[in-house]
Design a protein around this motif. Structure first.
Motif, short mmCIF file in Angstrom:
data_model
loop_
_atom_site.label_atom_id
_atom_site.label_comp_id
_atom_site.label_asym_id
_atom_site.label_seq_id
_atom_site.Cartn_x
_atom_site.Cartn_y
_atom_site.Cartn_z
N GLN A 32 39.75 29.70 50.40
CA GLN A 32 41.01 30.30 49.95
C GLN A 32 40.78 31.12 48.68
O GLN A 32 41.37 32.19 48.50
N ARG A 33 39.90 30.65 47.81
CA ARG A 33 39.55 31.41 46.61
C ARG A 33 38.89 32.74 46.98
O ARG A 33 39.15 33.77 46.36
N ALA A 34 38.00 32.69 47.98
CA ALA A 34 37.34 33.93 48.43
C ALA A 34 38.36 34.92 48.99
O ALA A 34 38.24 36.13 48.76
N MET A 35 39.37 34.40 49.70
CA MET A 35 40.42 35.27 50.23
C MET A 35 41.20 35.92 49.09
O MET A 35 41.57 37.10 49.16
N ILE A 36 41.45 35.15 48.03
CA ILE A 36 42.17 35.71 46.88
C ILE A 36 41.32 36.77 46.19
O ILE A 36 41.81 37.83 45.78
N ALA A 37 40.01 36.51 46.08
CA ALA A 37 39.10 37.50 45.49
C ALA A 37 39.14 38.81 46.27
O ALA A 37 39.19 39.90 45.69
N MET A 38 39.12 38.71 47.59
CA MET A 38 39.16 39.90 48.43
C MET A 38 40.50 40.62 48.29
O MET A 38 40.56 41.86 48.27
N ALA A 39 41.58 39.83 48.15
CA ALA A 39 42.91 40.43 48.06
C ALA A 39 43.10 41.22 46.77
O ALA A 39 43.74 42.28 46.76
N ILE A 40 42.54 40.72 45.66
CA ILE A 40 42.76 41.40 44.37
C ILE A 40 41.67 42.43 44.07
O ILE A 40 41.73 43.11 43.04
N ALA A 41 40.71 42.58 44.98
CA ALA A 41 39.54 43.43 44.71
C ALA A 41 39.92 44.87 44.35
O ALA A 41 39.30 45.48 43.47
N ASN A 42 40.92 45.41 45.00
CA ASN A 42 41.27 46.83 44.80
C ASN A 42 42.53 47.03 43.96
O ASN A 42 43.14 48.09 43.99
N GLY A 43 42.91 45.99 43.21
CA GLY A 43 44.06 46.10 42.32
C GLY A 43 45.34 46.47 43.03
O GLY A 43 45.95 47.50 42.73
N PRO A 44 45.79 45.66 44.00
CA PRO A 44 46.97 46.02 44.79
C PRO A 44 48.24 46.04 43.94
O PRO A 44 48.33 45.37 42.91
N SER A 45 49.22 46.81 44.42
CA SER A 45 50.54 46.84 43.77
C SER A 45 51.42 45.73 44.32
O SER A 45 52.37 45.29 43.66
N LEU A 46 51.13 45.29 45.57
CA LEU A 46 51.91 44.22 46.20
C LEU A 46 50.94 43.24 46.84
O LEU A 46 50.05 43.63 47.61
N LEU B 191 45.50 22.15 52.21
CA LEU B 191 44.67 21.82 51.06
C LEU B 191 45.22 20.56 50.40
O LEU B 191 46.42 20.32 50.38
N ASP B 192 44.32 19.75 49.82
CA ASP B 192 44.82 18.55 49.15
C ASP B 192 45.52 18.94 47.86
O ASP B 192 45.41 20.08 47.38
N VAL B 193 46.25 18.00 47.28
CA VAL B 193 47.16 18.32 46.18
C VAL B 193 46.42 18.90 44.98
O VAL B 193 46.89 19.85 44.34
N THR B 194 45.26 18.34 44.66
CA THR B 194 44.50 18.85 43.51
C THR B 194 44.08 20.29 43.72
O THR B 194 44.22 21.13 42.81
N ILE B 195 43.57 20.60 44.92
CA ILE B 195 43.15 21.97 45.21
C ILE B 195 44.35 22.90 45.26
O ILE B 195 44.28 24.06 44.83
N GLN B 196 45.49 22.40 45.78
CA GLN B 196 46.71 23.21 45.79
C GLN B 196 47.05 23.67 44.38
O GLN B 196 47.37 24.85 44.16
N ALA B 197 47.01 22.75 43.44
CA ALA B 197 47.34 23.09 42.05
C ALA B 197 46.39 24.16 41.50
O ALA B 197 46.82 25.09 40.80
N GLN B 198 45.11 24.04 41.84
CA GLN B 198 44.13 25.03 41.38
C GLN B 198 44.40 26.40 41.98
O GLN B 198 44.30 27.42 41.29
N VAL B 199 44.74 26.42 43.28
CA VAL B 199 45.02 27.69 43.95
C VAL B 199 46.28 28.34 43.36
O VAL B 199 46.33 29.55 43.16
N LEU B 200 47.29 27.53 43.05
CA LEU B 200 48.51 28.07 42.45
C LEU B 200 48.23 28.66 41.07
O LEU B 200 48.73 29.74 40.73
N ASP B 201 47.42 27.96 40.28
CA ASP B 201 47.03 28.51 38.98
C ASP B 201 46.29 29.83 39.16
O ASP B 201 46.49 30.78 38.40
#
Length: 332
Positions: A159-173, A183-193
């Motif tokens: 999921q972190r890799a997906m976020i990296a790919m999503a923000i790679a080109n500085g999207p407006s949306l 995802l378990d609760v601990t990882i959920q919190a990290q992904v939200l942060d």
């Protein structure tokens, strides 16, 4: 930034036509985080996929418009839409294991996204930026992880890799479709942060699709509540959580376990969501609604402004009797 107006999406099946999205309308402002909530089958993900033209046959848009920075995306040729996907608009898909290519290394997939939208970027420059992005989203030993494949990553790391790919080109949306599912609760919190950091870094408007009201309370500025393909309520996050004006929203909030007070039992919403092959007449929620009357069974309520307009001028509800819920207070 984004204006969806009277969107309708249908799927033709052997059993009949399913109206998965039925007249949805809402907007997302620059730099704003809008949460879209509702039960499974309410039309959240189909709405998100429609923005990028990713609804494939037998699904099709049959009405409405989707305007991004004033341009109607539904009228653009496929080549222009491909330029926007991953560039101005990026999406974090619900299941990274199926969204990522299993036979291509994670780093190479990020490099591909970079070079597709930044053709002047050299191969070495794209590689360096991809490693940097993996580090930004908190993946340890990024240079080594760059070479690994999706199956070598844990669920949270994918999921972190997906976020990296999503923000790679500085999207407006940025569109995040159930980013914490499975995802378990601990990882959920990290992904939200991480989503919060990504939004602050890119200053992108964010459309957050989820069924988790806790996620919405944590991140969103405004909330759109969907039921049976329709928007039934919308408003700022404080208003929706403290003074809901649709029985479905009230039901969602009252069915949640609470940590801030003693609750003897939870109050589930009775019944089940309607079949979209044969939706009920009038208000689609009336078979499950404690306020339902004859008018609800025959007349479809329109999404209208509720309240005095002083507290939250954006607060709207699709309920004939929204004012009768003014005494309802659900503590956030």
């Amino acid at each position: 930034m984004l204006v969806i107006d009277d969107l309708a999406v249908e799927f033709r099946t052997d059993e009949g036509v399913v109206r998965a999205v039925d007249g949805a309308a809402f907007s997302v402002g620059t730099g704003e985080i809008v949460g879209v909530v509702g039960e499974s089958g309410s039309g959240k993900s189909v709405t998100a996929m429609s923005i990028l033209g990713l609804v494939k046959p037998p699904g099709r848009r049959v009405g409405g418009s989707i305007r991004f920075r004033g341009r109607d995306l539904s009228q653009l040729p496929a080549s222009d839409l491909r330029t926007i996907r991953g560039g101005d608009i990026a999406m974090i898909f619900q299941d990274p294991m199926t969204a990522l290519n299993p036979v291509v290394s994670v780093g190479r997939q990020i490099v591909e996204a970079l070079r597709l939208h930044q053709p002047k970027l050299s191969k070495d420059g794209a590689r360096a930026r991809a490693v940097e992005l993996l580090g930004v989203v908190g993946i340890p030993d990024a240079p080594a992880r760059f070479k690994q494949y999706p199956h070598e990553f844990s669920g949270g790391m994918r999921q972190r890799a997906m976020i990296a790919m999503a923000i790679a080109n500085g999207p407006s949306l940025l569109i995040a479709d159930e980013p914490t599912t499975a995802l378990d609760v601990t990882i959920q919190a990290q992904v939200l942060d991480l989503l919060r950091v990504a939004q602050q870094e890119t200053q992108a408007a964010t459309l957050l699709i989820t069924h988790d009201l806790g996620v919405v309370a944590e991140l969103a500025d405004r909330v759109v509540v969907m039921y049976a393909g329709r928007v039934v309520e919308q408003g700022d996050v404080t208003t929706i959580f403290t003074a809901p004006r649709h029985p479905y929203t009230v039901g969602l909030l009252e069915s949640l376990p609470r940590l801030d007070r003693d609750v003897d039992e939870l109050y589930p919403i009775p019944g089940s969501p309607p079949s979209l092959l044969d939706p009920p007449p009038g208000c689609p929620f009336h078979p499950r609604c404690p306020l339902a009357r004859d008018r609800c069974r025959t007349e479809r309520p329109e999404l209208r402004v509720v309240g005095d307009g002083i507290g939250d001028p954006t607060h709207r509800s699709a309920c004939h009797f929204a004012e009768e819920l003014e005494s309802t207070e659900v503590s956030r």
